[in-house]
Scaffold this motif. Sequence first.
Motif, PDB file in Angstrom:
ATOM      1  N   SER A  63       0.838  -1.198   0.000  1.00  0.00           N
ATOM      2  CA  SER A  63       0.000   0.000   0.000  1.00  0.00           C
ATOM      3  C   SER A  63       0.869   1.243   0.000  1.00  0.00           C
ATOM      4  N   VAL A  64       0.302   2.338  -0.511  1.00  0.00           N
ATOM      5  CA  VAL A  64       0.947   3.648  -0.492  1.00  0.00           C
ATOM      6  C   VAL A  64       0.015   4.587   0.249  1.00  0.00           C
ATOM      7  N   LEU A  65       0.492   5.121   1.371  1.00  0.00           N
ATOM      8  CA  LEU A  65      -0.353   5.902   2.267  1.00  0.00           C
ATOM      9  C   LEU A  65       0.142   7.335   2.355  1.00  0.00           C
ATOM     10  N   LEU A  66      -0.768   8.271   2.123  1.00  0.00           N
ATOM     11  CA  LEU A  66      -0.502   9.694   2.300  1.00  0.00           C
ATOM     12  C   LEU A  66      -1.240  10.136   3.550  1.00  0.00           C
ATOM     13  N   ASP A  67      -0.479  10.394   4.598  1.00  0.00           N
ATOM     14  CA  ASP A  67      -1.079  10.691   5.904  1.00  0.00           C
ATOM     15  C   ASP A  67      -2.110   9.633   6.285  1.00  0.00           C
ATOM     16  N   GLY A  68      -1.773   8.369   6.032  1.00  0.00           N
ATOM     17  CA  GLY A  68      -2.624   7.258   6.436  1.00  0.00           C
ATOM     18  C   GLY A  68      -3.700   6.877   5.443  1.00  0.00           C
ATOM     19  N   ARG A  69      -3.848   7.625   4.357  1.00  0.00           N
ATOM     20  CA  ARG A  69      -4.877   7.322   3.351  1.00  0.00           C
ATOM     21  C   ARG A  69      -4.240   6.690   2.121  1.00  0.00           C
ATOM     22  N   ASP A  70      -4.876   5.655   1.597  1.00  0.00           N
ATOM     23  CA  ASP A  70      -4.374   4.953   0.422  1.00  0.00           C
ATOM     24  C   ASP A  70      -4.532   5.856  -0.806  1.00  0.00           C
ATOM     25  N   ILE A  71      -3.413   6.212  -1.455  1.00  0.00           N
ATOM     26  CA  ILE A  71      -3.501   7.142  -2.579  1.00  0.00           C
ATOM     27  C   ILE A  71      -4.242   6.535  -3.759  1.00  0.00           C
ATOM     28  N   TYR A  72      -4.245   5.212  -3.859  1.00  0.00           N
ATOM     29  CA  TYR A  72      -4.923   4.573  -4.984  1.00  0.00           C
ATOM     30  C   TYR A  72      -6.435   4.489  -4.766  1.00  0.00           C
ATOM     31  N   GLN A  73      -6.900   4.971  -3.612  1.00  0.00           N
ATOM     32  CA  GLN A  73      -8.332   5.083  -3.354  1.00  0.00           C
ATOM     33  C   GLN A  73      -8.802   6.529  -3.372  1.00  0.00           C
ATOM     34  N   MET A  74      -7.873   7.462  -3.673  1.00  0.00           N
ATOM     35  CA  MET A  74      -8.220   8.873  -3.645  1.00  0.00           C
ATOM     36  C   MET A  74      -8.658   9.353  -5.025  1.00  0.00           C
ATOM     37  N   ASP A  75      -9.529  10.352  -5.051  1.00  0.00           N
ATOM     38  CA  ASP A  75      -9.934  11.006  -6.289  1.00  0.00           C
ATOM     39  C   ASP A  75      -8.718  11.649  -6.959  1.00  0.00           C
ATOM     40  N   GLY A  76      -8.669  11.593  -8.288  1.00  0.00           N
ATOM     41  CA  GLY A  76      -7.505  12.072  -9.032  1.00  0.00           C
ATOM     42  C   GLY A  76      -7.157  13.521  -8.738  1.00  0.00           C
ATOM     43  N   LYS A  77      -8.159  14.397  -8.712  1.00  0.00           N
ATOM     44  CA  LYS A  77      -7.883  15.812  -8.466  1.00  0.00           C
ATOM     45  C   LYS A  77      -7.447  16.059  -7.027  1.00  0.00           C
ATOM     46  N   GLU A  78      -8.056  15.350  -6.103  1.00  0.00           N
ATOM     47  CA  GLU A  78      -7.656  15.505  -4.705  1.00  0.00           C
ATOM     48  C   GLU A  78      -6.203  15.086  -4.524  1.00  0.00           C
ATOM     49  N   LEU A  79      -5.826  13.973  -5.137  1.00  0.00           N
ATOM     50  CA  LEU A  79      -4.443  13.516  -5.035  1.00  0.00           C
ATOM     51  C   LEU A  79      -3.493  14.520  -5.671  1.00  0.00           C
ATOM     52  N   ALA A  80      -3.891  15.073  -6.829  1.00  0.00           N
ATOM     53  CA  ALA A  80      -3.030  16.029  -7.523  1.00  0.00           C
ATOM     54  C   ALA A  80      -2.863  17.326  -6.742  1.00  0.00           C
ATOM     55  N   ARG A  81      -3.797  17.632  -5.838  1.00  0.00           N
ATOM     56  CA  ARG A  81      -3.637  18.815  -4.986  1.00  0.00           C
ATOM     57  C   ARG A  81      -2.656  18.550  -3.846  1.00  0.00           C
ATOM     58  N   ASN A  82      -2.364  17.290  -3.604  1.00  0.00           N
ATOM     59  CA  ASN A  82      -1.516  16.924  -2.469  1.00  0.00           C
ATOM     60  C   ASN A  82      -0.188  16.308  -2.864  1.00  0.00           C
ATOM     61  N   LEU A  83      -0.103  15.760  -4.065  1.00  0.00           N
ATOM     62  CA  LEU A  83       1.107  15.062  -4.489  1.00  0.00           C
ATOM     63  C   LEU A  83       1.455  15.447  -5.923  1.00  0.00           C
ATOM     64  N   GLY A  84       2.677  15.946  -6.126  1.00  0.00           N
ATOM     65  CA  GLY A  84       3.153  16.298  -7.460  1.00  0.00           C
ATOM     66  C   GLY A  84       4.308  15.414  -7.861  1.00  0.00           C
ATOM     67  N   LEU A  85       4.362  15.059  -9.134  1.00  0.00           N
ATOM     68  CA  LEU A  85       5.403  14.168  -9.639  1.00  0.00           C
ATOM     69  C   LEU A  85       6.012  14.737 -10.909  1.00  0.00           C
ATOM     70  N   LEU A  86       7.330  14.866 -10.913  1.00  0.00           N
ATOM     71  CA  LEU A  86       8.079  15.188 -12.129  1.00  0.00           C
ATOM     72  C   LEU A  86       8.761  13.906 -12.579  1.00  0.00           C
ATOM     73  N   SER A  87       8.259  13.318 -13.665  1.00  0.00           N
ATOM     74  CA  SER A  87       8.797  12.055 -14.147  1.00  0.00           C
ATOM     75  C   SER A  87       9.720  12.287 -15.328  1.00  0.00           C
ATOM     76  N   GLN A  88      10.427  11.238 -15.728  1.00  0.00           N
ATOM     77  CA  GLN A  88      11.311  11.317 -16.879  1.00  0.00           C
ATOM     78  C   GLN A  88      10.531  11.267 -18.190  1.00  0.00           C
ATOM     79  N   GLU A  89       9.251  10.865 -18.121  1.00  0.00           N
ATOM     80  CA  GLU A  89       8.455  10.719 -19.338  1.00  0.00           C
ATOM     81  C   GLU A  89       7.528  11.893 -19.588  1.00  0.00           C
ATOM     82  N   SER A  90       7.753  13.014 -18.918  1.00  0.00           N
ATOM     83  CA  SER A  90       6.875  14.177 -19.083  1.00  0.00           C
ATOM     84  C   SER A  90       6.895  14.672 -20.529  1.00  0.00           C
ATOM     85  N   THR A  91       5.713  14.922 -21.084  1.00  0.00           N
ATOM     86  CA  THR A  91       5.604  15.428 -22.455  1.00  0.00           C
ATOM     87  C   THR A  91       4.540  16.526 -22.497  1.00  0.00           C
TER      88      THR A  91
END
Length: 288
Positions: A63-91
Amino acid sequence: MGASELAGEELVIQYASSEQPVIDGESLVAEPGAVTALIGPNGSGKSTMLKGIGNQLAPDDGSVLLDGRDIYQMDGKELARNLGLLSQESTSPDSITVEELVFHGRYPHRGFFEPVTDADREAVERAIELAGCEHLRDRQVGSLSGGQRQLAWIAMVLAQETEVLLLDEPTTFLDLHHQLEVMEIIERMRTDSEVTIVVVLHDIEQAARIADRMVALKDGTVQAKGTPEEVVTEDLLAEVFEIDAEVNQTDRGPRVEPLRPRHDDEPGDGDADPDDAPEQRDNLAAKH
């Protein structure tokens, strides 16, 4: 509100094209408000681990927990307000400007038909200034060099204003001047903002200088974790990176002087006996 904790627990992460998991039962905790650096040789699983904790590659187990909440159970926009990712595949489309790209970082904060707000503009201005790309704001992304494009992407993810920021090799394509600028960005964010940062870096000294905690991986397995002084040791460099090196502690963190590559058929400099290797592995394991 305090800084957030991001934790990956007993993760099993596998690509559809692979027969075996890249990460098999490993855990990682990014402490609130701290910079955690992932290091390891090519193919060690650093970027795969980051994708797993960053909602880019769903684990087969764990599991992946953000402050105890499973990120894969979170709404996409809510997660994007809390977690940002800069990947190598950004286009992105080559025809948009840098400023337009950075504004895309604000999408989690407004509805689809809502206009840009003053808060959005202020966030974009802060991000562009922090990333040091004011001189690029009107340039089309397609006209930028690799290093300039990287700074634009960094500005975009900064504009999200998330509580957790994941950076996958953010100094890729950058010359030394711009590498140091990125390191300064991370330092300022740690000092001035309550942001939890996980960064993948190839340069061990850069990682040790910027990080509060370090995690060393090899073949998808966590070999050591702790402070830079605890992790960056001559034994670890021999075991994980397969090099003989001298490590000296300085005010700016451990300084590494690589001496030579290690080979399976010969002991490294200073090795009393090849049979010492099991003892070195035990010492590394004791650091977990």
